[in-house]
Scaffold this active site. Structure first.
Site, PDB file in Angstrom:
ATOM      1  N   GLU A   1       0.796  -1.230   0.000  1.00  0.00           N
ATOM      2  CA  GLU A   1       0.000   0.000   0.000  1.00  0.00           C
ATOM      3  C   GLU A   1       0.832   1.285   0.000  1.00  0.00           C
ATOM      4  OE1 GLU A   1      -2.945  -0.183   3.058  1.00  0.00           O
ATOM      5  OE2 GLU A   1      -3.934  -1.897   2.160  1.00  0.00           O
TER       6      GLU A   1
ATOM      7  N   GLU B   1      -5.415  -8.730   0.788  1.00  0.00           N
ATOM      8  CA  GLU B   1      -6.116  -8.419   2.031  1.00  0.00           C
ATOM      9  C   GLU B   1      -7.578  -8.186   1.718  1.00  0.00           C
ATOM     10  OE1 GLU B   1      -4.624  -5.132   4.406  1.00  0.00           O
ATOM     11  OE2 GLU B   1      -2.549  -5.757   4.090  1.00  0.00           O
TER      12      GLU B   1
HETATM   13  C1  GBH Z   1      -4.741  -2.192   5.307  1.00  0.00           C
HETATM   14  O1  GBH Z   1      -4.942  -0.861   4.950  1.00  0.00           O
HETATM   15  C2  GBH Z   1      -3.358  -2.406   5.864  1.00  0.00           C
HETATM   16  O2  GBH Z   1      -2.507  -3.010   4.932  1.00  0.00           O
HETATM   17  C3  GBH Z   1      -3.337  -3.186   7.140  1.00  0.00           C
HETATM   18  O3  GBH Z   1      -2.095  -3.051   7.745  1.00  0.00           O
HETATM   19  C4  GBH Z   1      -4.464  -2.705   8.031  1.00  0.00           C
HETATM   20  O4  GBH Z   1      -4.432  -3.265   9.305  1.00  0.00           O
HETATM   21  C5  GBH Z   1      -5.769  -3.073   7.342  1.00  0.00           C
HETATM   22  O5  GBH Z   1      -5.818  -2.566   6.049  1.00  0.00           O
HETATM   23  C6  GBH Z   1      -7.000  -2.572   8.073  1.00  0.00           C
HETATM   24  O6  GBH Z   1      -7.000  -1.183   8.130  1.00  0.00           O
HETATM   25  O7  GBH Z   1      -7.551   8.090   5.457  1.00  0.00           O
HETATM   26  O8  GBH Z   1      -9.831   7.575   6.060  1.00  0.00           O
HETATM   27  O9  GBH Z   1      -8.648   6.147   4.525  1.00  0.00           O
HETATM   28  C7  GBH Z   1      -6.226  -0.591   4.427  1.00  0.00           C
HETATM   29  C8  GBH Z   1      -6.343   0.748   3.792  1.00  0.00           C
HETATM   30  C9  GBH Z   1      -5.836   3.001   4.150  1.00  0.00           C
HETATM   31  C10 GBH Z   1      -7.460   1.995   5.521  1.00  0.00           C
HETATM   32  C11 GBH Z   1      -5.679   4.091   5.177  1.00  0.00           C
HETATM   33  C12 GBH Z   1      -7.336   3.096   6.537  1.00  0.00           C
HETATM   34  C13 GBH Z   1      -6.751   5.386   6.838  1.00  0.00           C
HETATM   35  C14 GBH Z   1      -8.022   6.097   7.075  1.00  0.00           C
HETATM   36  N1  GBH Z   1      -6.224   1.795   4.799  1.00  0.00           N
HETATM   37  N2  GBH Z   1      -6.921   4.299   5.876  1.00  0.00           N
HETATM   38  S1  GBH Z   1      -8.542   7.048   5.696  1.00  0.00           S
END
Ligand code: GBH
Length: 480
Positions: A198, A386
């Protein structure tokens, strides 16, 4: 003798006609299979995923150097209640127990990440043998249990010692050295490597809006250069892996490409969703798979576009064996007459969500993520690296965790993934996020994504209903 009334006769005749018609016209499948069981292709890989900083703990053990996430999580105000990954699931010590959990659901694969600063405590320089030894033990435990290891080389825990972090091109080169070193150590036992996880989460979220480590808010030109360093790091690592790995080693990445669903499944909206997929991921997945920034991206960024050195684009576009997609949340797109040809819809406030604010529920997203990527880039193979959800899990008086909402989320996503598989898109496997509750980054331990419940005081792991459900899916290679 039973007299057949006229009305009864008409009904019987109609039923006979309908049955005859159906057996002639409907596909055989509808009769040959239990209609509710959606069978996945033979050999489909079912796995679970985790990441080092989220589960390992043991942050100062066996020579591990600090990462940017140690620094960030220990900075007041950055994570939920100041929580850190110091202990997390203590998987560094309990990895055998975690392999048992994988075994008990019948997983064929485990996607986990290596902590760069366990191998190179300073990011570069002398490798730390104790770090290698740890992952060697993990890999051997997996192989002993017939679970294929899938290694992610970078899941956000950048060694703190690297000057400037991803602001420096030297970090991209250091990453390639680390990737080459790790593959040389492990490619006799590990067949699949992911470079990065990511891009947007360790570039934009870390350096643009400050939500993630290292928590900076830099101007666009610098952010674009950081993004460029990140995709360059991926490309250099692909080359380093190929140079160091046994032949046949499969190389790819895991990317949460923004996934677009056409508002209506018609030609014009499908086309709009594909345009959006290319443009909205231009700085990450698109440039990696096309070896070039889109004209749209370069125009949009103008003077802030990244500075590209000779040879960069070829490195960034190094051919991959597979593409890994992390799929969580949908974005809806329709065709319009603007130059881009698409509009991303605002979500109505009533749009359903799961336990994390950002996790909107739209299970068809997994079908479209696979279909859009397949049709645009024709990858040789795709994995869902994922997919999963947070839920407000509660341990009942009987000790059970009935996470019916997580089962609902997973069942619906797999139903749509089945559609992608049955239409012939090259989807080879699925890694559920996550094997167990863990350190959910800025949300600390407040959001649980596991199919195993973790009591963080005692480190006890308890299978949730979703673990039982997933075991059934894997055993039948089918979703109901
Ligand atoms: C994944 O990210 C990760 O790879 C993993 O480590 C994590 O634990 C899992 O998902 C669950 O979150 O700015 O409002 O989008 C998923 C994508 C992108 C979701 C960043 C959360 C931050 C909040 N992530 N996002 S927002």
């Amino acid at each position: 003798m039973k007299t057949i009334t006229r009305r009864g006769f008409v009904k019987t005749a109609a039923a006979t006609t309908a049955a005859t018609w159906a057996s002639a016209v409907l596909p055989r499948m509808a009769f040959a299979q239990t209609p509710t069981l959606l069978q996945f292709p033979a050999g489909f890989l079912w796995g679970c995923a985790t990441a080092a900083y989220q589960i390992e703990g043991a942050v100062s053990e066996d020579g591990r150097g600090p990462s940017v996430w140690d620094t960030f999580s220990h900075t007041p105000g950055k994570t939920f209640e100041g929580q850190t990954g110091d202990v997390a699931d203590d998987s560094y010590h309990l990895y055998k127990e975690d392999v048992k959990l994988l075994k008990s659901v019948g997983a064929g694969g485990y996607r986990f990440s290596i902590s760069w600063s366990r191998i190179f405590p300073n990011g570069t320089g002398q490798p730390n043998q104790k770090g290698i030894d740890h992952y060697r033990r993990v890999v051997e435990e997996l192989l002993k249990n017939d679970i294929a290891p899938y290694i992610t080389l970078f899941h956000w825990d950048l060694p703190q010692a690297l000057p400037g972090g991803w602001q420096s091109r030297d970090t991209s080169k250091a990453f390639a050295d680390y990737a080459g070193y790790v593959t040389r150590q492990f490619s006799d036992q590990v067949g699949h490597f992911f470079t990065t996880n990511e891009f947007g989460c360790f570039t934009d979220l870390g350096y643009k809006n400050g939500q993630f480590a290292p928590g900076l808010r830099l101007p666009d030109a610098q952010v674009n250069q950081i993004r460029h360093n990140a995709v360059l790091a991926h490309g250099l690592a692909v080359q380093a892996i190929r140079a160091n790995a046994r032949t046949g080693t499969q190389v790819g990445l895991a990317e949460d490409a923004k996934a677009f669903v056409p508002v209506i499944e018609s030609h014009e909206h499908i086309e709009a969703a594909q345009r959006a997929t290319r443009e909205e991921n231009a700085q990450f997945l698109t440039v990696v798979l096309e070896g070039k920034y889109t004209d749209g991206y370069l125009q949009r960024e103008g003077a802030n576009a990244p500075k590209v050195e000779a040879g960069d684009m070829k490195i960034i576009g190094s051919p991959l064996d597979f593409v890994g997609l992390n799929v969580y949340t949908p974005r809806y797109v329709r065709r319009d007459a603007s130059p881009s040809g698409y509009v991303i819809e605002e979500r109505p406030t009533s749009f359903p969500r799961m336990a994390s604010d950002w996790l909107y529920l739209g299970p068809e997203v997994i079908y479209w993520a696979v279909r859009n990527a397949s049709e645009i880039w024709k990858p040789r193979a795709l994995y869902i690296t994922e997919n999963g959800t947070s839920a407000d899990d509660v341990v009942g008086a009987d000790g059970r965790v009935e996470d019916t909402d997580r089962v609902m989320y997973l069942r619906n996503h797999l139903t749509h993934l089945h559609r992608a598989a049955s239409e012939g898109y090259p989807i080879k496997g699925y890694f559920l996020w996550s094997l167990l509750d863990n350190f959910e980054w800025a949300d600390g331990y407040s959001k649980r994504f596991g199919i195993h419940y973790v009591d963080f005081k005692t480190q006890t792991r308890t299978p949730k209903l979703s673990a039982d459900w997933y075991r059934d899916v894997i055993a039948r290679n089918a979703v109901e």
